[in-house]
Design an enzyme around this catalytic site. Structure first.
Site, mmCIF file in Angstrom:
data_model
loop_
_atom_site.group_PDB
_atom_site.id
_atom_site.type_symbol
_atom_site.label_atom_id
_atom_site.label_comp_id
_atom_site.label_asym_id
_atom_site.label_seq_id
_atom_site.Cartn_x
_atom_site.Cartn_y
_atom_site.Cartn_z
ATOM 1 N N SER A 136 0.833 -1.204 0.000
ATOM 2 C CA SER A 136 0.000 0.000 0.000
ATOM 3 C C SER A 136 0.871 1.258 0.000
ATOM 4 O O SER A 136 2.053 1.222 0.372
ATOM 5 C CB SER A 136 -0.992 0.042 1.171
ATOM 6 O OG SER A 136 -0.557 0.871 2.213
ATOM 7 N N TYR A 149 0.105 2.185 11.366
ATOM 8 C CA TYR A 149 -0.131 1.461 10.112
ATOM 9 C C TYR A 149 0.977 1.777 9.105
ATOM 10 O O TYR A 149 1.537 0.873 8.472
ATOM 11 C CB TYR A 149 -1.495 1.849 9.539
ATOM 12 C CG TYR A 149 -1.862 1.112 8.282
ATOM 13 C CD1 TYR A 149 -2.117 -0.253 8.300
ATOM 14 C CD2 TYR A 149 -1.962 1.782 7.061
ATOM 15 C CE1 TYR A 149 -2.458 -0.935 7.148
ATOM 16 C CE2 TYR A 149 -2.307 1.117 5.905
ATOM 17 C CZ TYR A 149 -2.553 -0.245 5.951
ATOM 18 O OH TYR A 149 -2.882 -0.920 4.803
#
Length: 219
Positions: A136, A149
């Site tokens: 990502s 994250y």
């Protein structure tokens, strides 16, 4: 045709990757924590004439990972690993629960490392083995309210880039940076206010498969 092991294959991007690769004739090893959604994906693949097997897998426990990998490789010759499973962790750092921090780091970082390490000796015995890590865009730049994250994805990026050098000429290692996808992550948080602007998992999966011979994919 390859036998492809996909983590987090019961929902979202993992599900769509499984369905799409199965349509191309590959055998899919569906893994995840919950058996029911994996079985549902398996049935969809079988209805379309494909082949898939289901194995439950807890990426946060190294012994469980090794045991499951041993079981899988006793029955299948896996030549492609897609590390897709991930856990979200969003909000100001001061508000994050320790349990959520642990889950994100254990799943995203340690889970990816545990599984790759456990499967690597088997992969090295296969013809043209491949690893793809779904990282990502959080692995490319810092983001507000995503500190943990992002940290986990930066770690996976470093792991991936290092493996590309370490395994060069023996295993193809692909880093996939996808962002703006409508994922089950967002069902449990208000971090994304307007999901209508996000790409669907199917759109992202189609792009990944189209470019999966590359060492870096940006979706």
């Amino acid at each position: 045709m390859k036998t492809i092991l996909i983590t987090g294959a019961g929902t979202g991007l993992g599900k769509e990757l499984a369905l799409a690769y199965a349509k191309k004739g590959h055998t899919i090893i569906l893994t995840g924590r919950r058996e029911t959604p994996l079985k549902e994906v398996q049935e969809l693949i079988r209805q379309n004439g494909g082949h898939a097997e289901v194995y439950t897998l807890d990426l946060t426990k190294q012994e469980s990972v090794q045991k499951t990998v041993d079981t899988i490789t006793d029955a299948h010759s896996v030549s492609y690993l897609i590390n897709n499973a991930g856990a979200g962790c969003f909000g100001p750092l001061s508000d994050l629960a320790i349990e959520d921090i642990d889950l994100a780091v254990q799943t995203n970082v340690l889970g990816t490392i545990y599984l790759t390490k456990a499967l690597l000796p088997h992969l090295l015995e296969q013809t043209e083995p491949k690893i793809m890590n779904i990282i990502s865009t959080a692995g490319q730049k810092g983001k507000i309210n995503e500190s943990v994250y992002v940290a986990s994805k930066f770690a996976v990026r470093g792991f991936t880039e290092s493996l590309q050098k370490e395994l060069e000429g023996r295993v193809t290692v692909t880093a996939t940076y996808m962002g703006g996808m409508d994922t089950p992550f967002w069902d449990e948080t208000d971090h994304i206010k307007d999901k209508s602007r996000l790409k669907s998992p199917q759109q992202v999966a189609d792009t990944i498969i189209k470019h999966d011979t590359q060492l870096e994919i940006n979706v």
